[in-house]
Write an enzyme that holds these catalytic residues in place. Structure first.
Site, PDB file in Angstrom:
ATOM      1  N   HIS A  26      24.481  69.026  57.557  1.00 38.37           N
ATOM      2  CA  HIS A  26      23.719  68.960  56.321  1.00 38.37           C
ATOM      3  C   HIS A  26      22.293  69.394  56.613  1.00 38.37           C
ATOM      4  CE1 HIS A  26      21.616  67.708  52.851  1.00 38.37           C
ATOM      5  NE2 HIS A  26      21.128  66.602  53.383  1.00 38.37           N
ATOM      6  N   ASN A  72      16.431  71.493  51.167  1.00 45.88           N
ATOM      7  CA  ASN A  72      17.575  70.578  51.202  1.00 45.88           C
ATOM      8  C   ASN A  72      18.306  70.697  49.874  1.00 45.88           C
ATOM      9  OD1 ASN A  72      19.301  68.370  51.021  1.00 45.88           O
ATOM     10  ND2 ASN A  72      17.892  66.959  52.020  1.00 45.88           N
ATOM     11  N   CYS A  86      24.660  63.938  49.759  1.00 41.87           N
ATOM     12  CA  CYS A  86      24.590  65.121  50.616  1.00 41.87           C
ATOM     13  C   CYS A  86      25.817  65.265  51.510  1.00 41.87           C
ATOM     14  CB  CYS A  86      23.328  65.076  51.472  1.00 41.87           C
ATOM     15  SG  CYS A  86      21.797  64.957  50.517  1.00 41.87           S
TER      16      CYS A  86
END
Length: 334
Positions: free
Chosen positions: A259, A290, A123
């Protein structure tokens, strides 16, 4: 006496010139995402902040999504495909070990003379790609396309409560090119390999080959609470370091784009960094889930296209994920 080697000449500074994104057509609510696990819409909303996410269809491959985001970013930068000298793809959901998906992206957009390679930092991959791109522009010149693209659904075990309802798919891209003024602060990055098992592939490729283990395919797995504690507190310190490196204070930050892992993590980082109430805090996770390496460029495009952020604003980018890897920098928005 050996001859002295010639050195490449680049730009004094680098900046973001254009942004683009692609979101899959299919919108999946919490009820559908939780259909095979013991969870609910109320639980997902309260613990993560997620209401919906996008899941890619069979025709929305990594290459297709990346291509659409890239075309928009290059157009927004006012460039042609011939101007792109390098393509960096941040992803860990490319299901081929080789070749890099970046080579396909370059081919799809007709950037035929561009170098192309992938960055695998989970990520945190997109911010790593941005840092490498800015350094490339400063050392070599040219224009670098950075694409964060993920099909998280290819690695999801829909019976795993820790991951099934969290992740989504999509792509976001930026073009980074020469600038007469600083467009990025110094990067702060690193990794805590002692916690590499907090987020990992459930099965190694050789274990799959040899028929070892119960999983029929290598799924993504994570220790949610462990990652939450690390991200919420360690990343606030990393963000502060990035501000100090850039020579600015928390009050100077116009936009926080971390993020998109969890709304509670995002709020904790904003609070611990000491950002003022006037700072726009990106929360694309609410409707996108996500999206791993795609989350920051998707959120960046969202705040710009919605008018929440404006050209010239200072944005604090904070990426973190498997490894445990992290990277943060301050950028001037295009």
């Amino acid at each position: 006496m050996k001859p002295e080697l010639a050195a490449s000449e680049g730009a004094r500074y680098a900046k973001i010139m254009g942004v683009g994104s692609y979101r899959p057509r299919r919108i999946v609510d919490n009820e559908e995402a939780c259909r095979l696990i013991d969870s609910s819409d109320d639980w997902v909303r309260s613990r993560t902040g997620i209401v919906t996410r996008r899941w890619a269809g069979p025709d929305e491959t990594l290459g297709v999504m990346a291509e659409q985001a890239a075309l928009k970013a290059v157009a927004a930068a006012g460039l042609s495909m011939a101007d792109i000298t390098c393509v960096i793809a941040a992803t860990f959901t490319h299901l081929k070990q080789t070749p890099a998906i970046a080579t396909e992206i370059a081919h799809r957009i007709d950037a035929t003379q561009a170098a192309a390679f992938d960055v695998s930092a989970g990520c945190a991959g997109f911010v790593h790609g941005v840092v490498l791109a800015a350094d490339s522009v400063r050392s070599r010149g040219g224009h670098v396309l950075v694409v964060g693209v993920e099909r998280m659904t290819d690695l999801l075990n829909l019976r795993d409560r820790s991951t099934a309802c969290i992740f989504g798919d999509g792509a976001g891209a930026v073009v980074i090119g020469p600038s007469a003024h600083p467009g990025f602060g110094p990067a702060v990055w690193g990794a805590d390999g002692s916690q590499a098992d907090a987020i990992e592939q459930s099965l190694s490729w050789d274990a799959l080959r040899d028929g070892i283990g119960e999983d029929p395919f290598p799924y993504l797995k994570q220790e949610g609470q462990r990652v939450f504690r690390w991200a919420a507190y360690e990343m606030a310190d990393v963000a502060k370091q990035a501000l100090a490196a850039a020579g600015i204070a928390a009050a100077d930050v116009d936009v926080l784009i971390p993020h998109q892992a969890n709304v509670r993590i995002i709020d904790t980082i904003a609070r611990r960094v000491g950002l003022p109430e006037s700072t726009v805090v990106a929360k694309d996770i609410v409707t996108a889930g996500n999206t791993s390496g795609a989350s920051i460029p998707l959120a960046l495009d969202a705040v710009l296209s919605s008018g929440q952020a404006r050209s010239g604003d200072l944005a604090l980018l904070v990426g973190y994920g498997a490894g445990l890897c992290y990277a943060a920098t301050v950028a001037v928005l295009p």
